[in-house]
Design an enzyme around this catalytic site. Structure first.
Site, mmCIF file in Angstrom:
data_model
loop_
_atom_site.group_PDB
_atom_site.id
_atom_site.type_symbol
_atom_site.label_atom_id
_atom_site.label_comp_id
_atom_site.label_asym_id
_atom_site.label_seq_id
_atom_site.Cartn_x
_atom_site.Cartn_y
_atom_site.Cartn_z
ATOM 1 N N CYS A 92 0.823 -1.064 -0.124
ATOM 2 C CA CYS A 92 -0.044 0.040 -0.113
ATOM 3 C C CYS A 92 0.740 1.195 -0.008
ATOM 4 O O CYS A 92 0.554 2.187 -0.566
ATOM 5 C CB CYS A 92 -1.060 0.163 1.209
ATOM 6 S SG CYS A 92 -0.312 0.073 2.984
ATOM 7 N N HIS A 167 -2.611 1.187 7.156
ATOM 8 C CA HIS A 167 -2.943 1.361 5.457
ATOM 9 C C HIS A 167 -2.350 2.784 5.120
ATOM 10 O O HIS A 167 -2.636 3.814 5.852
ATOM 11 C CB HIS A 167 -4.482 0.987 5.364
ATOM 12 C CG HIS A 167 -4.761 1.261 4.075
ATOM 13 N ND1 HIS A 167 -3.959 0.479 3.032
ATOM 14 C CD2 HIS A 167 -5.610 1.987 3.295
ATOM 15 C CE1 HIS A 167 -4.626 0.660 1.791
ATOM 16 N NE2 HIS A 167 -5.562 1.432 2.036
#
Length: 324
Positions: A92, A167
């Site tokens: 990510c 994230h």
């Protein structure tokens, strides 16, 4: 983000400006990344022109079929720019960076990144994500500062424990609107129209602060980085002008700024050199020596105090950011 052990060769990335700046250097992009502890005008003034915010947060599972993004705004199913899905774990950070770079007009980039962006143009988000994460050279660049763990606890009978997942997403202005690019979402999220640079920054600040506000008070599961132009070439150009007009004071101030940038990047280079090496053997030998000398307990207590002070300092910085 890491939800399980299956990462297809992609390793976790620290939310560290030196790591991201080194990645950009590898990609041939003349931009840099800096930590942001505040979103007030004074803190942001030194980073202009800002290109994007990179936001790290503790990931919480949500419905994949949500009709509206929980972070606010609205999905843009017809977004014509660059957007790629995250199709493997732990990618990510680099994916967030590419979702930002792919939407910066007239981006200067290295040959490999230029070819990758060109090849993936016109593909749907899922296929584009597959193309990106199948790129060996990009995965190697991503992993360069994230060495694999050398100690395995498998076979010791220890209870399995699910670790928190974090994230990365990015916020930046595209075609006159503020967008949020999250590789785990079906579409980019549009947070409304914005005009000049100050307006998109103000809107992004509101969105990020609202998002932070959904977590329990005092939570520290966040990190904010700023993607911006490298200021050194501008400083050097300004010094030449100051010297021509005989402004010694202005020249000295700019020289000081360049010195600060150089010092910071030397520190990043040193920290990145440490990341490239596996120090497990050294740590094991050190701990063994401390234990034999009956000094391990004292060292442990000292380490606890240092960590407690670091957590307290980070908590205060987080509170200062929320107040600003």
């Amino acid at each position: 983000m890491s939800a399980d052990d299956e990462s297809s060769g992609w390793q976790l990335t620290e939310s560290d400006p030196g790591v991201f700046t080194e990645l950009l250097k590898t990609l041939g992009v003349p931009l840099v990344v800096d930590d942001l502890y505040s979103l007030d005008s004074e803190a942001l003034a030194a980073l202009k022109p800002l290109r994007a915010f990179i936001f790290l947060f503790k990931w919480l599972p949500t419905s994949q079929n949500e009709s509206a993004p929980q972070s606010g705004g609205e999905y843009d199913a017809d977004f014509p720019g660059f957007f790629a899905h995250q199709v493997v774990n732990n990618a990510c950070a680099t994916l967030a960076v590419l979702n930002a770079l792919g939407n910066i007009p007239s981006l200067i980039a290295g040959a490999q990144l230029t070819e990758l962006l060109s090849f993936s143009a016109g593909l749907d988000a899922q296929t584009r994500g597959l193309v990106i994460t199948s790129s060996d050279w990009l995965r190697e660049a991503h992993n360069a500062l994230s060495p694999p763990h050398a100690i395995s606890l498998d076979g010791l009978g220890l209870p399995k424990r699910a670790e928190d997942a974090y994230h990365f997403v990015v916020y930046l202005p595209v075609m006159g609107a503020l967008y949020e690019f999250d590789g785990l979402k079906q579409y980019p999220v549009k947070h409304g129209h914005c005009g000049d640079s100050d307006e998109w920054v103000t809107k992004a600040r509101e969105v990020i602060e609202t998002r932070i506000g959904t977590y329990p008070e005092g939570s520290l599961e966040f990190s904010l980085l700023a993607l911006h132009d490298d200021p050194v070439p501008l400083y050097q150009s300004q010094i030449e002008h100051m010297q021509r007009v005989g402004d010694s004071t202005g020249t000295a101030e700019l020289m000081s700024k360049i010195a600060n940038e150089s010092s910071k990047r030397e520190r990043w280079a040193f920290e990145n050199s440490l990341r490239r090496h596996n120090h497990v053997g050294f740590v094991h030998a050190l701990l063994s020596a401390l234990a034999k000398a009956d000094k391990l307990s004292a060292a442990q207590e000292s380490a606890k105090k240092v960590m407690k002070n670091r957590i307290e300092t980070r908590r205060k910085k987080g509170e200062s950011m929320e107040e600003d």
